[in-house]
Design an enzyme around this catalytic site. Structure first.
Site, PDB file in Angstrom:
ATOM      1  N   LYS A 163       0.887  -1.167   0.000  1.00 26.21           N
ATOM      2  CA  LYS A 163       0.000   0.000   0.000  1.00 26.21           C
ATOM      3  C   LYS A 163       0.925   1.217   0.000  1.00 26.21           C
ATOM      4  O   LYS A 163       1.434   1.619   1.032  1.00 26.21           O
ATOM      5  CB  LYS A 163      -0.871  -0.010   1.257  1.00 26.21           C
ATOM      6  CG  LYS A 163      -2.194   0.711   1.121  1.00 26.21           C
ATOM      7  CD  LYS A 163      -2.100   2.142   0.648  1.00 26.21           C
ATOM      8  CE  LYS A 163      -1.896   3.136   1.762  1.00 26.21           C
ATOM      9  NZ  LYS A 163      -1.749   4.529   1.258  1.00 26.21           N
ATOM     10  N   SER A 217       4.420   7.744   9.910  1.00 26.47           N
ATOM     11  CA  SER A 217       4.409   8.555  11.126  1.00 26.47           C
ATOM     12  C   SER A 217       4.260   7.673  12.374  1.00 26.47           C
ATOM     13  O   SER A 217       3.703   6.569  12.307  1.00 26.47           O
ATOM     14  CB  SER A 217       3.248   9.544  11.067  1.00 26.47           C
ATOM     15  OG  SER A 217       2.028   8.838  11.020  1.00 26.47           O
ATOM     16  N   THR A 218       4.690   8.195  13.485  1.00 28.28           N
ATOM     17  CA  THR A 218       4.577   7.473  14.758  1.00 28.28           C
ATOM     18  C   THR A 218       3.102   7.263  15.099  1.00 28.28           C
ATOM     19  O   THR A 218       2.707   6.209  15.605  1.00 28.28           O
ATOM     20  CB  THR A 218       5.306   8.253  15.865  1.00 28.28           C
ATOM     21  OG1 THR A 218       6.656   8.459  15.435  1.00 28.28           O
ATOM     22  CG2 THR A 218       5.320   7.514  17.189  1.00 28.28           C
ATOM     23  N   GLY A 253       1.854   4.461  12.986  1.00 27.77           N
ATOM     24  CA  GLY A 253       2.583   3.269  13.414  1.00 27.77           C
ATOM     25  C   GLY A 253       1.955   2.655  14.661  1.00 27.77           C
ATOM     26  O   GLY A 253       1.777   1.434  14.762  1.00 27.77           O
ATOM     27  N   GLU A 263       9.283   1.583  11.014  1.00 31.20           N
ATOM     28  CA  GLU A 263      10.295   2.623  10.773  1.00 31.20           C
ATOM     29  C   GLU A 263       9.529   3.932  10.838  1.00 31.20           C
ATOM     30  O   GLU A 263       8.805   4.274   9.908  1.00 31.20           O
ATOM     31  CB  GLU A 263      10.951   2.385   9.408  1.00 31.20           C
ATOM     32  CG  GLU A 263      12.383   2.857   9.374  1.00 31.20           C
ATOM     33  CD  GLU A 263      12.499   4.288   8.947  1.00 31.20           C
ATOM     34  OE1 GLU A 263      12.191   5.176   9.804  1.00 31.20           O
ATOM     35  OE2 GLU A 263      12.889   4.542   7.815  1.00 31.20           O
ATOM     36  N   CYS A 292      13.419  10.985   7.233  1.00 30.72           N
ATOM     37  CA  CYS A 292      13.311  10.535   8.628  1.00 30.72           C
ATOM     38  C   CYS A 292      14.647  10.625   9.362  1.00 30.72           C
ATOM     39  O   CYS A 292      14.671  10.764  10.575  1.00 30.72           O
ATOM     40  CB  CYS A 292      12.758   9.119   8.687  1.00 30.72           C
ATOM     41  SG  CYS A 292      13.650   7.966   7.660  1.00 30.72           S
ATOM     42  N   GLU A 301       9.113  16.460  15.012  1.00 34.41           N
ATOM     43  CA  GLU A 301       9.656  16.219  13.675  1.00 34.41           C
ATOM     44  C   GLU A 301       8.945  17.173  12.702  1.00 34.41           C
ATOM     45  O   GLU A 301       7.738  17.057  12.471  1.00 34.41           O
ATOM     46  CB  GLU A 301       9.399  14.769  13.245  1.00 34.41           C
ATOM     47  CG  GLU A 301       9.989  14.470  11.886  1.00 34.41           C
ATOM     48  CD  GLU A 301       9.801  13.016  11.454  1.00 34.41           C
ATOM     49  OE1 GLU A 301       8.689  12.495  11.585  1.00 34.41           O
ATOM     50  OE2 GLU A 301      10.777  12.422  10.977  1.00 34.41           O
TER      51      GLU A 301
END
Ligand code: TXE
Length: 488
Positions: free
Chosen positions: A176, A230-231, A234, A251, A285, A383
């Site tokens: 995806k 993104s966190t 994730g 990641e 990143c 970030e």
């Protein structure tokens, strides 16, 4: 400009599509460059079924490593043959400067060839020291059907940090890609078929993360999810994986420290500071977005960084001389500028940039440098994913280790010093999966990338990245007559 129309790539072919589409406008020119199918959960289900059927057939998973390597090397050849086309797609869809897009496609070729070689070395261990008549084989097998979710900042490169490693291990995949940048992924899937990959081994479903991404990561038919993004998302993927008890690799973001000691090669370190934050528009990143400079050299060093930043060329990503292209979309562009505003409001000293670069209808941000940034400021912690550098001065090694580790993230960090003791001490004490000394955002396919803390877990690339796509099965073998255990 010709608009590229894509549908999903499932079972070795582009499907017919007359449903909704996602329109991609170039962030640099505003022109429509591509339309992708806006998939539904049913499309993911079909792709997972195709991947499962292909896996169970053994047509790929049971080939020898050598046979799989031949296909992967042919894929690498085809990517090279289509180099200019893939570079153009990356530039049009991401807005990144063309020289970095060239690096991405070259990187994709290198990763594919390296992964091909690993498939030939897929091996387990044998124990012959378990006593008479007892042997154990620890066999390494492909993990199965893999779901891959990829972001927009390095569409082809991050794809190929995953796909050839999964394929070399004998897995089948459903990808995806980001809804902003699906073109190169769909093109590479079609090239893989041309290279001889059996149908159903490499499937791509395009569309929105909240629809098709969510279905893929929720899907009970997937054995492993490898996610880059993104966190926030994730975390959501990890929650989904808990329902199905499925292994994941994450990641996620970063807020890396780039530490310059007074005894460094300061010319190289100035270049490194610029590369660290302005490479790939800062949408990277592993950006060295927090620069720490030792006080004794700080005034001059920071002035040089700010002057060089102000001279960078922002604009048309197709121009070979461009340093910084367009931000990925209007929403992200607005977020980057909001971070800049927060830096000013919270008291950081703006040295250069700080505004949108007014160039036609594109989403351009001036290269921006803030001095006197402190850990309590938003721009120190979050970030930004744009061309915005925060600079902090330090006196001692102990102090800078504390500052660098004051982050929710732990992906990469950088240190510049000619003193090997300093380099080793700092490298050991930094909390991140990756440290580079006297260089920045360097890499090679054989070197694993991983994060700690909010940057995730699991490995990409290298032997360790390959092994993520495998699992061990222990075969305990008894040979010869067996003594009864119960009775006589
Ligand atoms: O990421 P998302 P976005 C960071 C960076 C950036 C921020 C947001 O700070 O500013 O994340 O970027 C899919 N279930 N990084 O919004 O949303 C989505 O479609 C399953 C760091 O683009 O995480 C895309 O394919 N999938 C980073 C992928 O997840 C979902 C690279 C990443 O998108 C989903 C990119 C869901 N519910 C951004 N929602 C890095 N580590 O390099 C979305 N997706």
């Amino acid at each position: 400009m010709t608009v590229r129309d894509y549908s999903h790539y499932i079972s070795g072919a582009f499907e017919a599509w007359n449903g909704e589409t996602v329109e991609r406008r170039s962030p640099a020119s505003g022109e429509t460059v591509a339309r992708y199918a806006s998939g539904t959960p049913a499309d993911i289900d079909r792709a997972v079924t195709a991947a499962r059927k292909a896996f169970e057939s053994g047509d790929w998973s049971e080939l020898s490593g050598m046979e799989r390597a031949e296909v992967l090397n042919r894929l690498a050849d085809l990517i090279q043959e289509n180099f200019e086309r893939l570079v153009r797609i990356e530039v049009e869809e991401t807005g990144k400067p063309i020289r970095f897009a060239r690096g991405d496609i070259n990187g994709a070729v290198g990763l594919t060839r390296y992964a091909a070689s690993l498939g030939m070395q897929m091996a387990g261990t044998t124990y012959t020291n378990l006593g008479r008549d007892r042997t154990a084989l620890i066999m390494r097998e492909p993990v199965g059907v893999v779901g891959l979710v990829t972001p927009w900042n390095f569409p082809a490169l991050i794809l190929m940090q995953k796909v050839p490693f999964a394929l070399a291990a004998g897995c089948t995949v459903v990808v995806k890609p980001s809804e902003f940048t699906s073109g190169s992924t769909l093109e590479i899937a079609a090239l893989a078929s041309k290279a001889g990959l059996p149908d159903g081994v490499f499937n791509v479903v395009s569309g929105k993360g909240t629809v098709v991404g969510q279905r893929l990561t929720d899907h009970p038919g997937v054995d492993f999810i490898s996610f880059t993004g993104s966190t926030r998302v994730g975390r959501n993927v990890i929650e989904s994986s808990a329902k199905n008890i499925v292994k994941t690799s994450m990641e996620l973001g970063g807020k890396s420290a780039n530490i310059v000691f007074a005894d460094a090669d300061l010319d190289a370190a100035v270049d490194g500071a610029l590369m660290g934050v302005f490479f790939n528009n800062g949408e990277c990143c592993v950006s060295g977005s927090r620069l720490f400079v030792q006080s004794t050299v700080a005034d001059d060093f920071i002035a040089r960084v700010a002057r060089r930043a102000s001279e960078l060329k922002v604009g048309d990503p197709f121009d070979d001389k461009t340093d910084i292209g367009a931000m990925i979309d209007e929403n992200h562009f607005g977020k980057v500028l909001d971070f800049v505003k927060s830096g000013v409001a919270e008291g950081a000293k703006l040295l250069t940039g700080g505004e949108a670069a007014k160039l036609g209808s594109g989403h351009y941000v001036q290269p921006t440098v803030f001095d006197h940034v402190t850990p309590s400021m938003t721009i120190f912690q979050e970030e930004i994913f744009g061309p915005v550098l925060s600079v902090t001065r330090f006196d001692t090694l102990g102090e800078v280790i504390g500052l660098a580790n004051d982050s929710q993230y732990g992906l990469s960090n950088y240190v510049w010093s000619k003193n090997i003791d300093t380099v080793m001490t700092v490298s050991r004490r930094l909390k991140s999966g990756w440290v580079q000394a006297n260089t920045i955002i360097d890499g090679a396919p054989q070197l694993p990338l991983t994060g700690v803390k909010g940057s995730g877990f699991g490995y990409e690339m290298g032997q360790a990245g390959f092994e993520e796509f495998t699992q061990l099965k222990t075969l305990f073998l008894h040979t010869g007559p067996r003594q009864p255990v119960f009775g006589s």
